[in-house]
Design a protein around this motif. Structure first.
Motif, mmCIF file in Angstrom:
data_model
loop_
_atom_site.group_PDB
_atom_site.id
_atom_site.type_symbol
_atom_site.label_atom_id
_atom_site.label_comp_id
_atom_site.label_asym_id
_atom_site.label_seq_id
_atom_site.Cartn_x
_atom_site.Cartn_y
_atom_site.Cartn_z
ATOM 1 N N LEU A 61 31.921 32.718 30.417
ATOM 2 C CA LEU A 61 31.791 32.309 31.825
ATOM 3 C C LEU A 61 31.595 30.792 31.912
ATOM 4 N N ILE B 221 35.010 29.204 31.342
ATOM 5 C CA ILE B 221 35.863 29.327 32.528
ATOM 6 C C ILE B 221 35.458 28.275 33.569
ATOM 7 N N GLU C 208 34.406 42.758 32.917
ATOM 8 C CA GLU C 208 34.001 41.709 33.854
ATOM 9 C C GLU C 208 34.557 40.355 33.420
ATOM 10 N N LYS D 176 37.520 37.984 35.305
ATOM 11 C CA LYS D 176 37.358 36.551 35.605
ATOM 12 C C LYS D 176 38.523 35.733 35.024
ATOM 13 N N GLU E 211 41.570 36.293 37.105
ATOM 14 C CA GLU E 211 41.434 35.592 38.390
ATOM 15 C C GLU E 211 41.747 34.100 38.205
ATOM 16 N N PHE E 212 41.163 33.510 37.160
ATOM 17 C CA PHE E 212 41.422 32.098 36.845
ATOM 18 C C PHE E 212 42.918 31.864 36.631
#
Lengths: 109, 109, 109, 109
Positions: A84, A87, B6, B10, B13-14
């Motif tokens: 995360l 990203i 999860e 992400k 989505e990125f």
């Protein structure tokens, strides 16, 4: 227990049953990961991605992931958290308005 | 939702915000993974593992994992399942009584 | 005829006898070189460099060099010339007075 | 003096002026070669081979070759000889009548 923790626990158990922690220093884990990454790449050699055998990809990808999780564990990294964070950093390096639809590297955007 | 799902959501989505799916065919994802694996290895170049900077290892390992998860998603692989399968196979290739305490490759055991 | 030209001629002859030029596009040659580089690295996995078997190193290094020469030939690069150019560039990136005795990367010198 | 000997002598001179032999053990040379192989691969990432920039390929290929020659020198390998030996072995693994026109790996021929 969550997915990654559960997988990592299994990998550690497998390693410890064989008394392999002595070989698993971070440098050699990174070396092992590179070797497996090369074997993954071999699934695509001289061919288009449609011709690669999913079974071969699956096996080699699993090996890459195994060493990645073991390396994360060595450093006490939380896999979800470091992903995360990365990203978030990449979102700054590749803002949507500049990066959309182009494969250009951030330092040439 | 579980960890890996999860993280993968992400990553997708990125990717989609930047319209990058067009570049992300499996062969180039495997190529990208190899490049990142090389950058991870650079953290250990000309040094012992104790001298490697954890911050550098963290960043490059996150990149390797990102491409690994994206590649798994492309093929519809369940990361947990392919890891558990691989551990099962490796348990057969490396039986505890033969493999304990030795780094010898299975085909030479 | 010089060494490298002679080796390259042999590699091309081997390739053409098998009608393999169709597979040898530059991207796949770079992929092949990476796979062989991984196999070379395997000679050193879980061990110190003294423990690596020279015979294994020799075989894998030969494979790396074969793809390197084939890739150079594809682009019409003169191997000697590109090496001498690179040494010249590196001499600027790593001036003796700054780089002597340190493994620090040029951008951190 | 022949090409490869001449290049290798230059590489050794460059290394010794910087007192870098202390870092250049065979394992780290193989690690360095892999890192450079990854950088070479980056020239082709997300693109067809026609889109790769020859200048980038040239630079990274030179780096790969530099480490390959340095590694050969470490072991006292004669580059020409190990290549000719390998071509001979590959001729046995890939006999023309079986291998012609197919990219299949020798163990599946």
């Amino acid at each position: 227990m969550k997915d990654i923790e559960e997988i990592t626990a299994k990998l550690i158990e497998f390693r410890n049953e064989r008394d392999w922690e002595q070989f698993h220093n971070p440098k050699d884990l990174a070396v092992a990961l590179n070797i497996e990454a090369g074997e993954l790449l071999e699934a695509f050699l001289w061919k288009s991605h449609e011709e690669a055998k999913p079974e071969k990809v699956k096996e080699e990808l699993a090996d890459v992931l195994a060493y990645a999780f073991l390396l994360a564990e060595k450093y006490g990294f939380d896999v979800k958290q470091i992903l995360l964070e990365k990203i978030g950093k990449n979102a700054e390096k590749y803002p949507v308005d500049k990066a959309k639809g182009t494969a250009t590297k951030y330092n040439e955007l």
